[in-house]
Design a protein around this motif. Structure first.
Motif, PDB file in Angstrom:
ATOM      1  N   ARG B  53       0.820  -1.223   0.000  1.00 40.16           N
ATOM      2  CA  ARG B  53       0.000   0.000   0.000  1.00 40.16           C
ATOM      3  C   ARG B  53       0.844   1.260   0.000  1.00 40.16           C
ATOM      4  O   ARG B  53       0.478   2.273   0.588  1.00 40.16           O
ATOM      5  N   GLU B  54       2.011   1.194  -0.634  1.00 32.99           N
ATOM      6  CA  GLU B  54       2.884   2.358  -0.678  1.00 32.99           C
ATOM      7  C   GLU B  54       2.614   3.181  -1.919  1.00 32.99           C
ATOM      8  O   GLU B  54       2.082   2.684  -2.909  1.00 32.99           O
ATOM      9  N   SER B  55       3.047   4.428  -1.883  1.00 30.50           N
ATOM     10  CA  SER B  55       3.047   5.267  -3.062  1.00 30.50           C
ATOM     11  C   SER B  55       4.501   5.426  -3.474  1.00 30.50           C
ATOM     12  O   SER B  55       5.321   5.936  -2.714  1.00 30.50           O
ATOM     13  N   ALA B  61      -1.827   2.315  -6.685  1.00 31.87           N
ATOM     14  CA  ALA B  61      -2.680   1.334  -7.358  1.00 31.87           C
ATOM     15  C   ALA B  61      -3.603   0.739  -6.322  1.00 31.87           C
ATOM     16  O   ALA B  61      -3.152   0.324  -5.250  1.00 31.87           O
ATOM     17  N   ASP B  62      -4.878   0.710  -6.640  1.00 34.41           N
ATOM     18  CA  ASP B  62      -5.864   0.143  -5.731  1.00 34.41           C
ATOM     19  C   ASP B  62      -6.410  -1.157  -6.293  1.00 34.41           C
ATOM     20  O   ASP B  62      -6.804  -1.220  -7.469  1.00 34.41           O
ATOM     21  N   LEU B  63      -6.429  -2.149  -5.446  1.00 35.49           N
ATOM     22  CA  LEU B  63      -6.961  -3.443  -5.846  1.00 35.49           C
ATOM     23  C   LEU B  63      -8.480  -3.414  -5.696  1.00 35.49           C
ATOM     24  O   LEU B  63      -8.998  -3.165  -4.602  1.00 35.49           O
ATOM     25  N   ASN B  64      -9.184  -3.645  -6.782  1.00 34.82           N
ATOM     26  CA  ASN B  64     -10.644  -3.712  -6.776  1.00 34.82           C
ATOM     27  C   ASN B  64     -11.040  -5.153  -7.064  1.00 34.82           C
ATOM     28  O   ASN B  64     -11.035  -5.595  -8.217  1.00 34.82           O
ATOM     29  N   LYS B  65     -11.349  -5.885  -6.011  1.00 38.19           N
ATOM     30  CA  LYS B  65     -11.642  -7.313  -6.181  1.00 38.19           C
ATOM     31  C   LYS B  65     -12.934  -7.543  -6.932  1.00 38.19           C
ATOM     32  O   LYS B  65     -13.077  -8.521  -7.666  1.00 38.19           O
TER      33      LYS B  65
END
Lengths: 113, 110
Positions: B53-55, B61-65
């Motif tokens: 969860r770093e920038s 980037a976000d994980l959208n399950k």
């Protein structure tokens, strides 16, 4: 530490010949993976070795083989070369001490004529 | 089947504009998702992984399950962001193989 090293940088072979590619991982890393990257594609997994044992194999024919030595370096062998084997072959050194992050080498560019 | 799809081969964005590199995946289970980057004449390197969860370099980037997506975003593009970007996944075990997408070339226009 020079990071992951691979040799040779480039080579040209003819169909039917055999080739051996070499990889030295980062010091302290006990696992390596091999990938094939055909032009215009992402890397495709070939093998993974950990402590000299094969831990995974991708969807490649038996013409492809590999081994890992006691010093954790590795060789990838390809027999009976085909034109379609022309690619960049990448070795990744895996940080088995903590993150399991894969550190890639510069690759070996193989051209089969 | 385990698969990573990057629908764009080439993305051109003006400097200072927002960037979004798309990535969709197919995996039965809970994969780990990554973005790798390859700058000109440099080695392939890890940019970020979803579990950390770093920038990194302004990228997130976000994980959208639900949508099985892991798009890479940056609010303001910089010329040094020009590179080849690969989305990738692996299984939940730390030593699982990595499956790469075909990559998107990001070209930042001056």
């Amino acid at each position: 530490d020079a990071g992951v090293t691979q040799s040779p940088t480039h080579l040209i072979k003819t169909r039917g010949q055999q080739v051996t590619l070499r990889c030295s991982p980062i010091s302290g890393h006990k696992s390596v993976s091999w990938y094939q990257q055909v032009l215009g594609q992402g890397p495709q997994f070939i093998f993974q070795y950990y402590e000299k044992e094969e831990r995974g194999r991708g969807n490649f024919p038996d013409r492809f083989s590999a081994r890992q030595f006691p010093n954790y370096s590795s060789e990838l062998n390809v027999n009976a070369l085909l034109l379609g084997d022309s690619a960049l072959y990448l070795c990744a050194s895996i940080d088995t001490r903590s993150s399991y992050e894969q550190y890639f080498g510069p690759g070996t560019r193989l051209t089969v004529t | 089947a385990q698969r990573v799809t990057q629908p764009e081969k080439l993305l051109s964005v003006f400097k200072g504009a927002p960037v979004e590199l798309k990535c969709n995946y197919s995996y039965s289970g809970s994969p780990e998702l990554f973005w790798y980057v390859q700058y000109s004449r440099q080695r392939l390197q890890l940019l970020l992984r979803h579990i950390s969860r770093e920038s990194i370099k302004g990228f997130t980037a976000d994980l959208n399950k639900g949508e099985t997506s892991f798009h890479l975003k940056k609010p303001f593009a910089q010329e040094e962001d020009s590179a080849m970007y690969y989305c990738a996944l692996s299984g939940p075990n730390r030593d699982d193989k990595i499956i790469f997408g075909k990559g998107t070339r990001l070209h930042i226009l001056p």
